[in-house]
Design a protein around this motif. Structure first.
Motif: not given
Length: 739
Positions: A305-328
């Motif tokens: 349960d979290t807020q879904p993505v809502n971009l005008t068109t063609f949202p693209t998802a990327f899976y990267v660790d950006v906060n250095n907790d070793y979980n992407r």
């Protein structure tokens, strides 16, 4: 012979060539503070993002994965260096690393295919995938070696280029659990996902090869229909039209394959050019035999349960660790240029679960973008002392904000004469947005000789419009503009007018020089008086330029387009007038010798450099040159079409000479030479410029790797200066051309 450069030679070179008076080095500076709504932007001069694609890679080999961002606006690469703060995204701009990447269009991603711990590079090329191995290390820096110009796959009896559309975004990951990288991509018809298995492990017992076979043209046993909401499970993909109900589907889908539930097989997050949401497909099969048994729209809301993505068109998802907790973490951005948000379009979801069983919590909608000067689409900067406090302020026009019009943003200089800092005052200076115009290019100058700076703007139609400054001429008094005079003197370029105000013919009256989409400059002489200018003495409609194609300037690069998008910026240096001109490709053209010995306008300006500073900030590079550090050397802010700006501080030419350059590996041989000579810089990407005794550029090249052979049959005998630059260092050598 081995190149040896000593300080004594450096001094002699300056005396011999007298280039110091004209050559200006530009050194990137990200330290000048920028404040927006009381927040200091950490990446202010980063150039902004519109349609970014995110990869993780350790580009400086310090043990922390950095962010490598490819923006489809201008095919621009941005490297952000991870500061290694646990649990927190902290980055610095690593502009020097992006020069080591090859030319890329449409899409790219990085992944380690050979198991050496370094992320390799995959990107779109000619309807397929090109692959480069990461061969760098901490000693030599980041380097790439081309391993597959075009990845091929075994399609039944035929080995063919592995198809990936330029409009799609594939998944390159270990799909079947054998540790080598496979590829998932939509087929040519666009409705079914192909699984191209990498057979490196099966054939060789290790993962360092890229050998693919099409294992199935219906991975996951599902079809995406003509609409993003049309997901058909248990579909064989054998119906007419490739299994797509209603026939062929549009091109434009993105794939993110990740394990959402910890069962070791790949689930799928699907983006589509016809949707503002992401779709999640759950794999209830196995790593070897995928089967999508269920799907949910509006990911990730329906997963946890979290807020879904809502971009005008063609949202693209990327899976990267950006906060250095070793979980992407989950990063989502739009992938359809000119069709979606350009300022608040990068959504970040923090993963508070595990890497193979994530739990995404939405944190922000302007990840990275919110730390940069970001004007939406396009950035066209200029300098002016707007509030008459003795400090130059930064005014930036833009093409538009999403679903809006062009505006002018004012960043007031609240620093000092030598240490500027800037604070956003307004995004809509002079209420420009009410005119419903796009591609606003500003120019300031005193056109009525009343002691203050008036405003001209260019825009898409090609006309320019005049705003008289009617504020009292007094210290610390901000400009106030009267209602505009539209279509000023009927000056009209073919489209995308870009004016500059300058007394070019040195008669004491400010003239107008205008760039345009055509890539040239037109000169409109002021034939009026000090208080009553006139730029159209024949009352023509449109006005006739006094000089067409001023100075022979033409910034069109025919290898990419017949358009040039020239934007001029005039500046003084050592008592001489210089000119910087922006271009569609992004390179800033630097000209001098605008006048002859009798102060008449030269018919041909001298091109000192077609890529001043070797920057290429992205498409539609737009210069604004002024001395903002009070050292009598011009500085440069350059805008790009992603809506951001970068700042470069000027230094006296050749100040970056490495005195200890005897340690370099540069070799130039033979020297003297008569027909050809070699420049070698083993293992390095470098740029070189060759000038004659008058400072004219004879030859220039960028992104040369390792070695180049130059032929000189058409050169006049004599002495030339070679400048080689790499990794922010410059080296110089005298060349001798014999008969």
């Amino acid at each position: 012979m081995r190149l040896k450069i000593k300080f004594t030679f450096f001094t002699a070179t300056l005396l011999l060539f007298s280039l110091n008076a004209q050559h200006i080095d530009l050194i990137r500076n990200d330290q000048f503070l920028v404040i927006e709504t009381s927040d200091t932007l950490k990446l202010a001069w980063g150039g902004a993002l519109n349609y970014p694609q995110f990869s993780a890679a350790d580009v400086n080999y310090d043990g922390w994965n950095d962010l490598v961002i490819f923006d489809r606006t201008g095919n621009k690469i941005t490297c952000l260096i991870n500061q290694g703060v646990p649990g927190k995204p902290e980055y610095l701009i690593g502009d020097e690393f992006r020069y080591h990447f090859p030319s890329i269009t449409d899409w790219m991603l990085m992944a380690d295919y050979d198991g050496d711990g370094k992320h390799d590079l995959f990107h779109y090329w000619n309807g397929s995938v090109q692959a480069h191995r990461n061969t760098g290390n901490a000693s030599i820096g980041i380097q790439f070696s081309l391993v597959k110009e075009q990845i091929r796959s075994q399609y039944g009896l035929n080995q063919l280029p592995l198809y990936v559309s330029s409009a799609d975004f594939p998944a390159i990951t270990d799909v079947d659990g054998d540790s080598d990288l496979d590829i998932l991509t939509f087929n040519f018809l666009g409705g079914c996902v192909e699984f191209h298995q990498n057979r490196s492990m099966e054939l060789y017992g290790h993962r360092d090869s890229l050998v693919f076979t099409l294992r199935t043209d219906n991975w996951g046993n599902f079809v995406e229909g003509a609409s993003a909401t049309d997901i058909y499970l248990n579909d064989s993909c054998d119906a007419p039209g490739g299994g797509i109900p209603g026939g062929m589907r549009h091109s434009g889908s993105s794939l993110l394959a990740l394990d959402m539930d910890g069962d070791s097989d790949k689930d799928l997050v699907l983006g589509d050019i016809g949707a503002n949401f992401l779709t999640y497909l759950h794999n209830d099969g196995t790593p070897a035999q995928a089967n999508m048994g269920a799907f949910e729209l509006n990911f990730p809301q329906n997963h946890i349960d979290t807020q879904p993505v809502n971009l005008t068109t063609f949202p693209t998802a990327f899976y990267v660790d950006v906060n250095n907790d070793y979980n992407r973490d989950l990063i989502v951005a739009p992938n359809a240029p000119s069709s979606s948000e350009t300022r608040n379009g990068v959504w970040r979801y923090s993963n508070i679960g595990t890497d193979n069983q994530p739990n995404f919590i939405k944190l922000e909608t302007n990840f990275i973008q919110g730390e940069m000067i970001d004007l939406g689409e396009g950035a066209f900067p200029t300098w002016v002392d707007f509030n008459r406090d003795g400090l130059l302020d930064l005014v930036i026009g833009n093409a538009m904000y999403f679903n809006g019009y062009g505006q002018l943003a004012l960043y007031q200089n609240t620093g000092s004469a030598s240490q500027p800092q800037f604070e956003l005052i307004t995004r809509d200076l002079a209420g420009i947005s009410s005119l419903n115009l796009t591609n606003i290019v500003p120019a300031f100058g005193d056109l009525d000789s009343d002691g203050d700076d008036d405003l001209l703007i260019g825009e898409t139609s090609g006309y320019i419009h005049f705003f008289e400054n009617i504020a009292p001429v007094a210290p610390n008094t901000p400009a106030v503009f009267a209602s505009p005079v539209m279509q000023y003197f009927n000056i009209k370029e073919n489209s995308f007018s870009a004016p500059a105000i300058v007394d070019l013919n040195l008669d004491g009256l400010n003239d107008i020089v205008c760039g345009s989409r055509m890539g040239k400059l037109n000169f409109y002489q002021n034939t009026g008086t000090l208080t009553t200018p006139n730029f159209n003495p024949t009352a023509s409609n449109p006005a006739i330029p006094t000089i067409s194609q001023l100075g022979g300037v033409n910034v069109v690069d025919p290898t990419i387009s017949s358009s040039g998008y020239s934007v001029p910026s005039f500046f003084q240096y050592n008592g001489n007038l210089h000119l910087a001109v922006g271009s569609l490709k992004g390179g800033i053209h630097h000209y001098n010798q605008l006048h002859d010995a009798t102060n008449q306008i030269n018919t041909q300006f001298n091109l000192l450099n077609s890529n001043w500073g070797f920057m290429y900030p992205g498409f539609r590079g737009t210069p604004a040159v002024a001395d903002i550090t009070n050292d009598n050397i011009p500085d440069l802010v350059v805008g790009n079409y992603a809506g951001g700006v970068s700042l470069y501080v000027g230094q006296v030419g050749f100040s970056e000479l490495n005195i200890n350059s005897t340690q370099t590996q540069i070799q130039v041989f033979p020297n003297p030479f008569s027909i050809h000579f070699n420049i070698q810089f083993p293992g390095k990407i470098f740029h070189f410029t060759i000038r004659d005794l008058n400072g004219r550029i004879i030859q220039i090249s960028e992104n040369v790797f390792h070695e180049v052979v130059l032929y000189s049959e058409n050169w006049a005998p004599g002495i030339y200066l070679l400048e080689v630059s790499s990794d922010s260092a410059r080296y110089f050598l005298k060349l001798v051309h014999t008969n």
